[in-house]
Design an enzyme around this catalytic site. Sequence first.
Site, mmCIF file in Angstrom:
data_model
loop_
_atom_site.group_PDB
_atom_site.id
_atom_site.type_symbol
_atom_site.label_atom_id
_atom_site.label_comp_id
_atom_site.label_asym_id
_atom_site.label_seq_id
_atom_site.Cartn_x
_atom_site.Cartn_y
_atom_site.Cartn_z
ATOM 1 N N ARG A 85 40.669 -8.559 -21.817
ATOM 2 C CA ARG A 85 41.067 -8.658 -23.227
ATOM 3 C C ARG A 85 41.014 -10.091 -23.738
ATOM 4 N NH1 ARG A 85 46.313 -5.687 -22.435
ATOM 5 N NH2 ARG A 85 45.549 -5.544 -20.320
ATOM 6 N N GLU B 5 52.299 -9.212 -13.764
ATOM 7 C CA GLU B 5 53.545 -8.460 -13.919
ATOM 8 C C GLU B 5 53.468 -7.146 -13.128
ATOM 9 O OE1 GLU B 5 54.381 -7.238 -17.934
ATOM 10 O OE2 GLU B 5 56.513 -6.975 -17.561
#
Length: 171
Positions: A60, A97
Amino acid sequence: MNEDSIKDYIKGIPDFPTEGISFKDISPLLADKDMFQKAVEEMGNLLPKLPDYWIGIESRGFLFSSALAYKFGGGVVMCRKAGKLPPPTVNYSYETEYSKDELSIKAGRGDLVIVDDVLATGGTLQATNHLCDTAGYTVQDNLVLIDLLYVQRIPRFHLNVRSLIQYESAS
Ligand code: AMP
């Protein structure tokens, strides 16, 4: 141009891709021609100085680095998942994460700004900074669309990151 906020075009998806993660889906923002343009312009305007290169982090980050290069000038350098760029490359492993990854880039010279969509633990950005230094570039700045302030950063995270949007909590 309407007066909606960019945040209205980011959707929080609970428990994706794993339980406990609030995934920030930027698809509605990318799909809106006015709001995507506004986000890119406002991101670029956060920088005190424009770089020689924008380095986008797969995948992204590529959307923003390309748009920023087109709007503000400068080249694009790709930071890809390991195994995608042909050799020789500089590689580095790190944790995000919710996953473990390895990034790779081509060696080069010049000032660059590292760009990504989301900053969570900071592992990706820190790894990319390390890679860019090792590969011969000078990292001028770090720029993200979204900073998840509520996520615990990795130990020894030391970067100064510019962000357009911040979230204080997951909900
Ligand atoms: P981190 O290394 O933990 O800062 O994670 C940053 C990378 O993982 C970015 O490339 C993001 O695309 C992705 N990421 C991490 N957390 C999220 C989240 N909550 N929503 C969307 N993308 C995320």
